[in-house]
Design an enzyme around this catalytic site. Structure first.
Site, PDB file in Angstrom:
ATOM      1  N   ASP A 295      -1.790   3.896   4.895  1.00  0.00           N
ATOM      2  CA  ASP A 295      -0.478   4.286   4.382  1.00  0.00           C
ATOM      3  C   ASP A 295       0.508   3.251   4.910  1.00  0.00           C
ATOM      4  O   ASP A 295       0.192   2.476   5.821  1.00  0.00           O
ATOM      5  CB  ASP A 295      -0.116   5.696   4.890  1.00  0.00           C
ATOM      6  CG  ASP A 295       1.264   6.147   4.405  1.00  0.00           C
ATOM      7  OD1 ASP A 295       1.648   5.801   3.269  1.00  0.00           O
ATOM      8  OD2 ASP A 295       1.971   6.830   5.176  1.00  0.00           O
ATOM      9  N   SER A 296       1.721   3.286   4.363  1.00  0.00           N
ATOM     10  CA  SER A 296       2.757   2.408   4.902  1.00  0.00           C
ATOM     11  C   SER A 296       3.086   2.796   6.340  1.00  0.00           C
ATOM     12  O   SER A 296       3.788   2.057   7.022  1.00  0.00           O
ATOM     13  CB  SER A 296       4.024   2.525   4.051  1.00  0.00           C
ATOM     14  OG  SER A 296       4.473   3.868   4.086  1.00  0.00           O
TER      15      SER A 296
ATOM     16  N   THR B 237       3.252   5.831  -3.109  1.00  0.00           N
ATOM     17  CA  THR B 237       3.930   4.642  -3.604  1.00  0.00           C
ATOM     18  C   THR B 237       2.923   3.572  -4.017  1.00  0.00           C
ATOM     19  O   THR B 237       2.997   3.022  -5.117  1.00  0.00           O
ATOM     20  CB  THR B 237       4.865   4.111  -2.501  1.00  0.00           C
ATOM     21  OG1 THR B 237       5.713   5.182  -2.096  1.00  0.00           O
ATOM     22  CG2 THR B 237       5.695   2.951  -2.967  1.00  0.00           C
TER      23      THR B 237
ATOM     24  N   CYS C 227      -0.997   7.045   0.184  1.00  0.00           N
ATOM     25  CA  CYS C 227       0.388   6.643  -0.043  1.00  0.00           C
ATOM     26  C   CYS C 227       0.655   6.769  -1.543  1.00  0.00           C
ATOM     27  O   CYS C 227       0.020   6.080  -2.348  1.00  0.00           O
ATOM     28  CB  CYS C 227       0.554   5.194   0.422  1.00  0.00           C
ATOM     29  SG  CYS C 227       2.198   4.530   0.132  1.00  0.00           S
TER      30      CYS C 227
ATOM     31  N   TYR D  32       7.593   1.325   2.141  1.00  0.00           N
ATOM     32  CA  TYR D  32       7.203   0.597   0.934  1.00  0.00           C
ATOM     33  C   TYR D  32       7.990   1.117  -0.280  1.00  0.00           C
ATOM     34  O   TYR D  32       8.085   0.440  -1.296  1.00  0.00           O
ATOM     35  CB  TYR D  32       5.722   0.833   0.606  1.00  0.00           C
ATOM     36  CG  TYR D  32       4.699   0.154   1.483  1.00  0.00           C
ATOM     37  CD1 TYR D  32       5.035  -0.552   2.634  1.00  0.00           C
ATOM     38  CD2 TYR D  32       3.350   0.232   1.146  1.00  0.00           C
ATOM     39  CE1 TYR D  32       4.056  -1.148   3.417  1.00  0.00           C
ATOM     40  CE2 TYR D  32       2.367  -0.368   1.917  1.00  0.00           C
ATOM     41  CZ  TYR D  32       2.721  -1.052   3.051  1.00  0.00           C
ATOM     42  OH  TYR D  32       1.746  -1.637   3.822  1.00  0.00           O
ATOM     43  N   GLY D  33       8.496   2.330  -0.166  1.00  0.00           N
ATOM     44  CA  GLY D  33       9.071   3.025  -1.320  1.00  0.00           C
ATOM     45  C   GLY D  33      10.294   2.375  -1.922  1.00  0.00           C
ATOM     46  O   GLY D  33      10.625   2.610  -3.079  1.00  0.00           O
TER      47      GLY D  33
ATOM     48  N   CYS E  55       5.245  12.483  -1.392  1.00  0.00           N
ATOM     49  CA  CYS E  55       5.112  11.362  -0.454  1.00  0.00           C
ATOM     50  C   CYS E  55       4.370  11.922   0.753  1.00  0.00           C
ATOM     51  O   CYS E  55       4.689  13.031   1.211  1.00  0.00           O
ATOM     52  CB  CYS E  55       6.497  10.851  -0.057  1.00  0.00           C
ATOM     53  SG  CYS E  55       6.505   9.750   1.375  1.00  0.00           S
ATOM     54  N   THR E  56       3.411  11.156   1.265  1.00  0.00           N
ATOM     55  CA  THR E  56       2.563  11.709   2.333  1.00  0.00           C
ATOM     56  C   THR E  56       3.306  11.864   3.664  1.00  0.00           C
ATOM     57  O   THR E  56       2.797  12.489   4.585  1.00  0.00           O
ATOM     58  CB  THR E  56       1.304  10.850   2.523  1.00  0.00           C
ATOM     59  OG1 THR E  56       1.707   9.479   2.718  1.00  0.00           O
ATOM     60  CG2 THR E  56       0.396  10.950   1.318  1.00  0.00           C
ATOM     61  N   HIS E  57       4.487  11.280   3.765  1.00  0.00           N
ATOM     62  CA  HIS E  57       5.275  11.515   4.988  1.00  0.00           C
ATOM     63  C   HIS E  57       5.927  12.904   4.988  1.00  0.00           C
ATOM     64  O   HIS E  57       6.294  13.419   6.043  1.00  0.00           O
ATOM     65  CB  HIS E  57       6.396  10.477   5.115  1.00  0.00           C
ATOM     66  CG  HIS E  57       5.948   9.143   5.653  1.00  0.00           C
ATOM     67  ND1 HIS E  57       5.236   8.244   4.900  1.00  0.00           N
ATOM     68  CD2 HIS E  57       6.123   8.565   6.873  1.00  0.00           C
ATOM     69  CE1 HIS E  57       4.997   7.154   5.627  1.00  0.00           C
ATOM     70  NE2 HIS E  57       5.523   7.328   6.826  1.00  0.00           N
TER      71      HIS E  57
HETATM   72  N1  DGL Z   1       3.745   7.750   2.607  1.00  0.00           N
HETATM   73  C1  DGL Z   1       4.258   6.886   1.579  1.00  0.00           C
HETATM   74  C2  DGL Z   1       4.131   7.586   0.227  1.00  0.00           C
HETATM   75  O1  DGL Z   1       3.367   8.528   0.095  1.00  0.00           O
HETATM   76  C3  DGL Z   1       5.615   6.459   2.026  1.00  0.00           C
HETATM   77  C4  DGL Z   1       6.217   5.428   1.188  1.00  0.00           C
HETATM   78  C5  DGL Z   1       7.137   4.489   1.891  1.00  0.00           C
HETATM   79  O2  DGL Z   1       6.679   3.732   2.741  1.00  0.00           O
HETATM   80  O3  DGL Z   1       8.295   4.467   1.479  1.00  0.00           O
HETATM   81  O4  DGL Z   1       4.743   7.234  -0.751  1.00  0.00           O
END
Ligand code: DGL
Length: 264
Positions: free
Chosen positions: A9-10, A74, A72, A41-42, A182-184
């Protein structure tokens, strides 16, 4: 020893997916890469996000991973098709969980929080067309939320304020179901429940992604044997202390953690 699954993931967000994969596939070894130094990354331009994701994949392939989970939304939205045609290993990605939301909602009003790049990608449009055409969908980019998680501030007053700003208007308009795109964002689950006074269903696709990982491992004859003693190795391009903080509440088994170079 069985080859590991690779997950990236990012940042630390994908740990919400890892947790579910661990639950459904307890004998699998896992290598997890958090590109926290380059997060988020978003809101990055697509080319940079693509190159960073490619670098993550190649790192995991060097470690002999048998399957890659792009934890992720994104990156999945931007590039999973390219990666599927470029590399031989199977890929699992994240999909905006509009299908379970459509099945769950009674008011036919659904809110979704995700990053800008996820909403801009064609995957979101396709999923929307397929499952959500008959619903009112309130789309909200979660500006600033990923950064708060990465700083370990997911329970801060600032997080509460942003979530109130993003979610209360949806609830006022009648949304009874909220998709975490989003996984966060699963790290905000408790706060979201508090803010919405437990009046909405929160849809987190991690369990469906873990189930899909299991199906694909079975299809490709890649499942670890049930006498495998799994190993867990984590790599971060960010600060080890932050990763450690998340890992200590995610992992119930010993693991390794290493900081690696995050430059392209
Ligand atoms: N966890 C990423 C997702 O699911 C986060 C994206 C990011 O880095 O902005 O999109």
């Amino acid at each position: 020893m069985d080859r590991p699954i690779g997950i990236f993931d990012s940042g630390v967000g994908g740990l919400s997916v890892l947790k579910e994969i661990r639950r459904q596939l307890p004998f699998e070894s896992i290598n997890y890469l958090a590109d926290s130094n380059n997060c988020p990354y978003g809101s990055k331009n697509e080319k940079d996000a693509f190159l960073l994701a490619k670098k993550n994949i190649e790192f995991l392939l060097e470690l002999n991973c048998k399957l890659i989970v792009i934890a992720c939304n994104t990156v999945t939205a931007l590039a999973i098709d390219n990666f599927r045609s470029e590399y031989k290993v199977p890929f699992i990605g994240m999909e905006p969980a509009l299908k379970p939301a459509a099945l769950k909602t009674k008011t036919k009003k659904v809110g979704i929080l995700a990053t800008e790049n996820t909403f801009n990608g064609k995957l979101f449009k396709q999923t929307f067309e397929k499952y959500a055409k008959d619903l009112d969908v309130f789309v909200q980019p979660g500006y600033g939320l990923v950064e708060l998680v990465e700083q370990g501030d997911q329970n801060s007053p600032k997080a509460k304020k942003l979530l109130e700003e993003y979610l209360l208007p949806m609830v006022e308009k009648g949304a009874d179901t909220i998709v975490l795109g989003c996984t966060h964002y699963p790290f905000f689950k408790e706060m979201i429940q508090q803010i919405t006074q437990n009046k909405v269903s929160i849809i987190d696709p991690s369990d469906a992604v873990a189930a899909q990982t299991k199906r694909v491992l079975i299809d490709f004859y890649l499942v670890a044997k049930d006498d495998n003693d799994p190993t867990f190795n984590f790599y971060t391009t960010g600060e080890k202390v932050i990763a450690e903080k998340f890992l200590s509440c995610t992992m119930d088994r010993p693991y390794g953690l290493e900081q690696i170079d995050g430059d392209l």
